[in-house]
Design an enzyme around this catalytic site. Structure first.
Site, short mmCIF file in Angstrom:
data_model
loop_
_atom_site.label_atom_id
_atom_site.label_comp_id
_atom_site.label_asym_id
_atom_site.label_seq_id
_atom_site.Cartn_x
_atom_site.Cartn_y
_atom_site.Cartn_z
N LYS A 131 -3.72 -9.66 -1.34
CA LYS A 131 -3.29 -8.44 -0.64
C LYS A 131 -2.59 -8.76 0.69
O LYS A 131 -2.19 -7.86 1.42
CB LYS A 131 -4.51 -7.55 -0.34
CG LYS A 131 -5.15 -6.94 -1.58
CD LYS A 131 -6.13 -5.84 -1.22
CE LYS A 131 -7.48 -6.38 -0.77
NZ LYS A 131 -8.47 -5.32 -0.52
N LYS B 4 -4.08 -10.27 3.29
CA LYS B 4 -5.01 -10.13 4.42
C LYS B 4 -5.85 -11.39 4.55
O LYS B 4 -6.23 -11.99 3.55
CB LYS B 4 -6.00 -8.99 4.13
CG LYS B 4 -5.54 -7.61 4.52
CD LYS B 4 -6.73 -6.66 4.41
CE LYS B 4 -6.39 -5.23 4.70
NZ LYS B 4 -7.59 -4.36 4.60
#
Ligand code: CTP
Length: 153
Positions: free
Chosen positions: A45, A47
């Site tokens: 993602k 992150k």
């Protein structure tokens, strides 16, 4: 019959926004199951959590509104979990509004309001400022020391 609610998230640097949404989600049913995104899934993602997965999962599991904290490993897992845990509600913050509407053939999909003024991204920004200030104050101390040394020599 037990009404199970499912949600997912990273829950890095656990804060009041996280606590509030878990409380609201639990109020939507009888049992709350939380998928905590693994470090590997976060990398997909884009992150990079500060707190490692196992600790994030442990913190979420310790919250009184949470009945079970499970790992979230990929995007496709939601439908499998809905079947596995016989979930009736899928709920998540409004930042995801519309993104999971396709699940509504299996569960009730709800988007709950976020808590204003706090997010992990904001906490990370504040922490990094602290870090910069700390580095700056160390540099200032070094400058002062080298000035004293110069004056003494
Ligand atoms: N959440 C919330 N209120 C906030 C922050 C988060 O209700 N102020 C909710 C999100 O909508 C999501 C859950 O908490 O349903 C987990 O969100 P997560 O992405 O882990 O937290 P954020 O603080 O939003 O992190 P980031 O800034 O990295 O997006």
């Amino acid at each position: 019959m037990t009404k199970t609610v499912l949600t997912y998230g990273t829950f890095d640097l656990f804060h009041i926004g996280h606590l509030n949404i878990l409380k609201r989600l639990k109020a939507e049913g009888d049992r709350l199951i939380v998928g905590v995104s693994t470090d590997e899934f976060n990398a997909i993602k884009g992150k990079k959590p500060v707190v490692p997965f196992e600790q994030r999962r442990e913190i979420v599991q310790a919250i009184e509104y949470v009945d079970l904290a499970i790992p979230e490993e990929n995007w496709e897992q939601k439908r499998l979990d809905i079947a596995k845990y016989d979930a009736k509600v899928f709920g998540i913050g409004e930042d995801w509004k519309g993104k999971f509407d396709d699940l509504d053939d299996e569960v009730q999909v709800i988007y709950l309001p976020r808590t204003d003024g706090i997010s992990t991204t904001e906490l990370k920004r504040v922490l990094s400022e602290f870090d910069e200030r700390h580095v700056q104050s160390l540099k200032d101390t070094l400058d002062t020391l080298s000035q004293i040394v110069k004056e003494l020599s």
